[in-house]
Each structure stands twice: as structure tokens, then as C-alpha cells.
Design a protein around this motif. Structure first.
Motif, PDB file in Angstrom:
ATOM      1  N   GLY A  84      21.892   6.753 -64.760  1.00 21.16           N
ATOM      2  CA  GLY A  84      22.171   7.048 -63.354  1.00 21.16           C
ATOM      3  C   GLY A  84      23.636   7.292 -63.049  1.00 21.16           C
ATOM      4  N   PRO A  85      24.525   6.360 -63.376  1.00 26.38           N
ATOM      5  CA  PRO A  85      25.951   6.573 -63.071  1.00 26.38           C
ATOM      6  C   PRO A  85      26.552   7.780 -63.790  1.00 26.38           C
ATOM      7  N   LEU A  86      26.037   8.089 -64.978  1.00 28.81           N
ATOM      8  CA  LEU A  86      26.581   9.222 -65.729  1.00 28.81           C
ATOM      9  C   LEU A  86      26.272  10.548 -65.053  1.00 28.81           C
ATOM     10  N   CYS A  87      25.185  10.590 -64.289  1.00 31.67           N
ATOM     11  CA  CYS A  87      24.786  11.835 -63.633  1.00 31.67           C
ATOM     12  C   CYS A  87      25.688  12.186 -62.453  1.00 31.67           C
ATOM     13  N   ARG A  88      26.496  11.228 -61.994  1.00 27.24           N
ATOM     14  CA  ARG A  88      27.382  11.516 -60.865  1.00 27.24           C
ATOM     15  C   ARG A  88      28.431  12.562 -61.216  1.00 27.24           C
ATOM     16  N   ASP A  89      28.749  12.680 -62.502  1.00 30.35           N
ATOM     17  CA  ASP A  89      29.758  13.646 -62.930  1.00 30.35           C
ATOM     18  C   ASP A  89      29.176  15.033 -63.192  1.00 30.35           C
ATOM     19  N   LEU A  90      27.856  15.178 -63.045  1.00 30.87           N
ATOM     20  CA  LEU A  90      27.227  16.471 -63.297  1.00 30.87           C
ATOM     21  C   LEU A  90      27.343  17.382 -62.083  1.00 30.87           C
ATOM     22  N   ASP A  91      27.317  18.687 -62.307  1.00 27.62           N
ATOM     23  CA  ASP A  91      27.320  19.601 -61.165  1.00 27.62           C
ATOM     24  C   ASP A  91      25.894  19.765 -60.637  1.00 27.62           C
ATOM     25  N   ASP A  92      25.773  20.500 -59.537  1.00 27.11           N
ATOM     26  CA  ASP A  92      24.468  20.618 -58.867  1.00 27.11           C
ATOM     27  C   ASP A  92      23.419  21.256 -59.766  1.00 27.11           C
ATOM     28  N   ASP A  93      23.817  22.292 -60.533  1.00 24.26           N
ATOM     29  CA  ASP A  93      22.855  22.968 -61.403  1.00 24.26           C
ATOM     30  C   ASP A  93      22.341  22.033 -62.495  1.00 24.26           C
ATOM     31  N   GLU A  94      23.226  21.199 -63.046  1.00 26.48           N
ATOM     32  CA  GLU A  94      22.819  20.276 -64.105  1.00 26.48           C
ATOM     33  C   GLU A  94      21.887  19.201 -63.570  1.00 26.48           C
ATOM     34  N   ARG A  95      22.206  18.686 -62.381  1.00 26.64           N
ATOM     35  CA  ARG A  95      21.319  17.673 -61.788  1.00 26.64           C
ATOM     36  C   ARG A  95      19.950  18.260 -61.459  1.00 26.64           C
ATOM     37  N   GLU A  96      19.948  19.510 -60.979  1.00 26.34           N
ATOM     38  CA  GLU A  96      18.679  20.167 -60.669  1.00 26.34           C
ATOM     39  C   GLU A  96      17.851  20.384 -61.929  1.00 26.34           C
ATOM     40  N   LEU A  97      18.513  20.721 -63.015  1.00 30.19           N
ATOM     41  CA  LEU A  97      17.816  20.911 -64.279  1.00 30.19           C
ATOM     42  C   LEU A  97      17.153  19.615 -64.734  1.00 30.19           C
ATOM     43  N   LEU A  98      17.875  18.508 -64.640  1.00 36.54           N
ATOM     44  CA  LEU A  98      17.307  17.209 -65.007  1.00 36.54           C
ATOM     45  C   LEU A  98      16.167  16.817 -64.069  1.00 36.54           C
ATOM     46  N   ARG A  99      16.329  17.109 -62.775  1.00 37.29           N
ATOM     47  CA  ARG A  99      15.277  16.759 -61.815  1.00 37.29           C
ATOM     48  C   ARG A  99      13.981  17.510 -62.114  1.00 37.29           C
ATOM     49  N   LEU A 100      14.119  18.815 -62.369  1.00 37.58           N
ATOM     50  CA  LEU A 100      12.928  19.610 -62.651  1.00 37.58           C
ATOM     51  C   LEU A 100      12.232  19.144 -63.923  1.00 37.58           C
ATOM     52  N   ARG A 101      13.030  18.772 -64.937  1.00 37.34           N
ATOM     53  CA  ARG A 101      12.424  18.411 -66.222  1.00 37.34           C
ATOM     54  C   ARG A 101      11.864  16.999 -66.226  1.00 37.34           C
ATOM     55  N   PHE A 102      12.608  16.030 -65.662  1.00 33.54           N
ATOM     56  CA  PHE A 102      12.225  14.631 -65.848  1.00 33.54           C
ATOM     57  C   PHE A 102      11.678  13.964 -64.589  1.00 33.54           C
ATOM     58  N   VAL A 103      11.876  14.561 -63.419  1.00 28.98           N
ATOM     59  CA  VAL A 103      11.286  14.024 -62.194  1.00 28.98           C
ATOM     60  C   VAL A 103      10.051  14.838 -61.812  1.00 28.98           C
ATOM     61  N   GLU A 104      10.239  16.170 -61.740  1.00 29.17           N
ATOM     62  CA  GLU A 104       9.097  17.037 -61.435  1.00 29.17           C
ATOM     63  C   GLU A 104       8.189  17.235 -62.647  1.00 29.17           C
ATOM     64  N   ASP A 105       8.686  16.863 -63.833  1.00 27.02           N
ATOM     65  CA  ASP A 105       7.906  16.971 -65.071  1.00 27.02           C
ATOM     66  C   ASP A 105       7.485  18.412 -65.362  1.00 27.02           C
ATOM     67  N   LYS A 106       8.403  19.357 -65.094  1.00 28.99           N
ATOM     68  CA  LYS A 106       8.114  20.753 -65.376  1.00 28.99           C
ATOM     69  C   LYS A 106       8.348  21.042 -66.858  1.00 28.99           C
ATOM     70  N   THR A 107       7.592  21.989 -67.385  1.00 23.43           N
ATOM     71  CA  THR A 107       7.840  22.436 -68.753  1.00 23.43           C
ATOM     72  C   THR A 107       9.076  23.326 -68.766  1.00 23.43           C
ATOM     73  N   GLN A 108       9.610  23.554 -69.950  1.00 21.48           N
ATOM     74  CA  GLN A 108      10.772  24.432 -70.058  1.00 21.48           C
ATOM     75  C   GLN A 108      10.442  25.840 -69.561  1.00 21.48           C
TER      76      GLN A 108
END
Length: 255
Positions: free
Chosen positions: A196-220
Motif C-alpha cells: 500500500g505505501p509503496l503505491c503512493r509513489d506511482l503515477d495515475d497510469d500505474e495505479r490504474e494498471l494495478l487496479r484493473l489487474r488486481f482489484v477488477e481482476d481483469k485479464t491482460q
């Protein structure tokens, strides 16, 4: 010294190479560029023969083009015609690229070497009788046991392991969801608190990529369609991003 603007004829390639070897840097670059331009079709054709084997086609073309330049700089008239020499050089560099960089799971060195021996033996047998050789035939050809041949042939999938995002034929669910995993919610919470704390240094595109993959559980592939890029680009972005997070997590643990 400048190069005459008139186009060269294809049959003077050897003379161009000899001139490039003797020229100063600027003129040599122009001559090599002309030779490369003439033979780009050869490089693309040879790279295309290896597409679909676990390496990106654009990467293979880049390797082939670098090998073409290597062939130009290493050629002399004692080695016969340029095209056969360039073909051998390009194929050698492509095979070396597969050997050194394209294993999804790297098998032992002896298995890698045996795969090359199997390919050569198979080609010889096909040229001899136009039939795909049996395992026992290949084993005799390279003086190995049938079990060793089967092991090496099975390891060919190490170039491109099956993706966990690949849908299972019957249910359509991603393969990864059908694999049982031992673990607990406590382990997940511990990981989340770390990341969690490490994600604060990510930009918006990187956070969105992680959200889609690991929260929304989307395939690549699904993410690629949403973002508007290729699945391969998403795979590379995720790999680099996760590697960065692991490195940061390791540094945080060591602090």
C-alpha cells in the motif's frame, strides 16, 4: 567524401562492402545503410520463420537487422556470396537470442543443446525421406536415448509457458482461477499493508494498471482493450512495475 546519388545495382553488393571496409566513418555509414536497405527483406523473412515461438516478432526483426550489420562488417570475398553468408549469420544470432533470452522457464544446458541437435537431426531426416522422423529415429541419429529425446521435446514449451490468463475451454474461466492455492487472508493483509505505501509513489497510469489487474481482476487482454495497447505491452508494463514494487519492498524490509 560524399556518395554519388545514383542508385547502386544489386550485383555490386560485394564491391560496396569492400568499399565500406576501406572508407572513413561517415562514408562507411552511408554504404552500410545502402547494403542494409537492400537486404532488409532477407532479415524480415528469416525473422518471420521464428515468429510464434515465444518471442515478439518485432524483437526478432531487430535481432535479424543487427545480425545483418554484423554480417556486412564480417564479410570478405573469400567467404563466397554475401547472401548465404548473411543468412547463416542472421539465423545464428536469432538462435542465440532464443537460447539466451527467450526461455520462460530455463531448462538445463544439456536440454537446450539437445533441442538444437534434435532440430538438426529432424531436418536431415526430412531431407532424406520427406517424413517426420520418429523419436527412436532421432535418438539413433544423435546417439541419445528415447527418454532423453522426449524430455528435450517436452521442454520446448519452456519458450512460451501457458498463460494463467488463458481461458479454460469448458468454463471460459482464466486458467489461474482453476488452480488451487494454499494461503490465508492474513497473508493477503500482510502483503497489502506492505505494498500500500509503496503505491503512493506511482503515477495515475500505474495505479490504474494495478487496479484493473488486481482489484477488477481483469485479464491482460481485457486491460489491453481498455487502455488501447497490445496485450504484450500490458505484460511488459506489469512485469516492470511489479519488479519495481518488489525491489522497493525489499529495501523497506532491510531498512
Amino acid at each position: 567524401m560524399s556518395i554519388a546519388p545514383a542508385p547502386f545495382q544489386i550485383d555490386d553488393t560485394q564491391q560496396l562492402i569492400e568499399a565500406a571496409h576501406a572508407a572513413e566513418a561517415a562514408e562507411r555509414t552511408l554504404l552500410e545503410d545502402e547494403i542494409v536497405r537492400r537486404h532488409l527483406g532477407l532479415a524480415h523473412h528469416l525473422a518471420g520463420r521464428y515468429s510464434g515461438r515465444g518471442a515478439d516478432r518485432d524483437d526478432l526483426i531487430q535481432v535479424a537487422c543487427f545480425a545483418l550489420v554484423k554480417a556486412i562488417r564480417g564479410f570478405n570475398h573469400d567467404r563466397g556470396e554475401f547472401v548465404p553468408f548473411a543468412t547463416v549469420t542472421i539465423l545464428g544470432e536469432i538462435k542465440k537470442y532464443f537460447r539466451d533470452y527467450c526461455w520462460g522457464v530455463r531448462p538445463p544446458r544439456r536440454i537446450q543443446q539437445m533441442q538444437a541437435d534434435i532440430s538438426s537431426a529432424t531436418e536431415r531426416c526430412l531431407q532424406a525421406d520427406s517424413h517426420q522422423p520418429a523419436v527412436d529415429t532421432i535418438a539413433r541419429e544423435i546417439d541419445a536415448s528415447a527418454d532423453e529425446i522426449r524430455e528435450a521435446m517436452a521442454a520446448r514449451s519452456c519458450f512460451s509457458p501457458t498463460s494463467l490468463d488463458q481461458p479454460v475451454r469448458d468454463s471460459g474461466r482464466p486458467l489461474g482461477e482453476t488452480i488451487a492455492v494454499d494461503g490465508s487472508d492474513y497473508e493477503f493483509i500482510d502483503d497489502w499493508v506492505t505494498v500500500g505505501p509503496l503505491c503512493r509513489d506511482l503515477d495515475d497510469d500505474e495505479r490504474e494498471l494495478l487496479r484493473l489487474r488486481f482489484v477488477e481482476d481483469k485479464t491482460q487482454q481485457e486491460i489491453a482493450e481498455i487502455v488501447g495497447v497490445s496485450q504484450m505491452q500490458i505484460s511488459r508494463r506489469l512485469s516492470k512495475l511489479l519488479a519495481r514494487l518488489r525491489s522497493s519492498a525489499a529495501m523497506a524490509d532491510a531498512a
